[in-house]
Design a protein around this motif. Structure first.
Motif, PDB file in Angstrom:
ATOM      1  N   SER A  34       1.821   7.154  25.112  1.00  0.00           N
ATOM      2  CA  SER A  34       2.382   6.128  25.981  1.00  0.00           C
ATOM      3  C   SER A  34       1.466   6.080  27.289  1.00  0.00           C
ATOM      4  N   SER A  35       1.181   4.799  27.679  1.00  0.00           N
ATOM      5  CA  SER A  35       0.541   4.641  28.898  1.00  0.00           C
ATOM      6  C   SER A  35       1.370   4.921  30.243  1.00  0.00           C
ATOM      7  N   ALA A  36       2.542   4.675  30.055  1.00  0.00           N
ATOM      8  CA  ALA A  36       3.573   4.812  31.189  1.00  0.00           C
ATOM      9  C   ALA A  36       3.881   6.017  31.290  1.00  0.00           C
TER      10      ALA A  36
ATOM     11  N   PRO B  54      10.318   7.708  32.931  1.00  0.00           N
ATOM     12  CA  PRO B  54      10.937   7.506  34.408  1.00  0.00           C
ATOM     13  C   PRO B  54      11.474   8.744  34.922  1.00  0.00           C
TER      14      PRO B  54
END
Length: 82
Positions: A31-33, A36
């Motif tokens: 995943s690029s993000a 959280p």
């Protein structure tokens, strides 16, 4: 003897070709993000004893935040205005 060596070399070639045809093991998609980040609670210090506690659990008073009603009463009695 030559034929045995030739047979071993051919077996090794076919073995290597067979390994290259197999698909690589599946990897989970990157995943690029980033995940959280959970934010912590705001901590405050008791104005009487200095104990750190979450702001939601503190008791407000005239001198700041307190950890208990006894500490709030003791602080306010010690710092009473004349």
């Amino acid at each position: 003897m030559k034929y045995l060596l030739l047979l071993i070399v051919l077996a090794l070639v076919f073995y290597m070709l067979g390994r290259k045809r197999q698909p690589p093991p599946a990897q989970p998609p990157a995943s690029s993000a980033p995940p959280p980040v959970s934010r912590g609670q705001t901590m405050v210090a008791c104005a009487h004893c200095g104990l750190h506690l979450p702001e939601q659990e503190s008791l407000p008073g005239r001198g700041g935040a307190f950890c208990s009603t006894e500490h709030r009463a003791a602080y306010e009695a010690a710092h009473a205005r004349p």
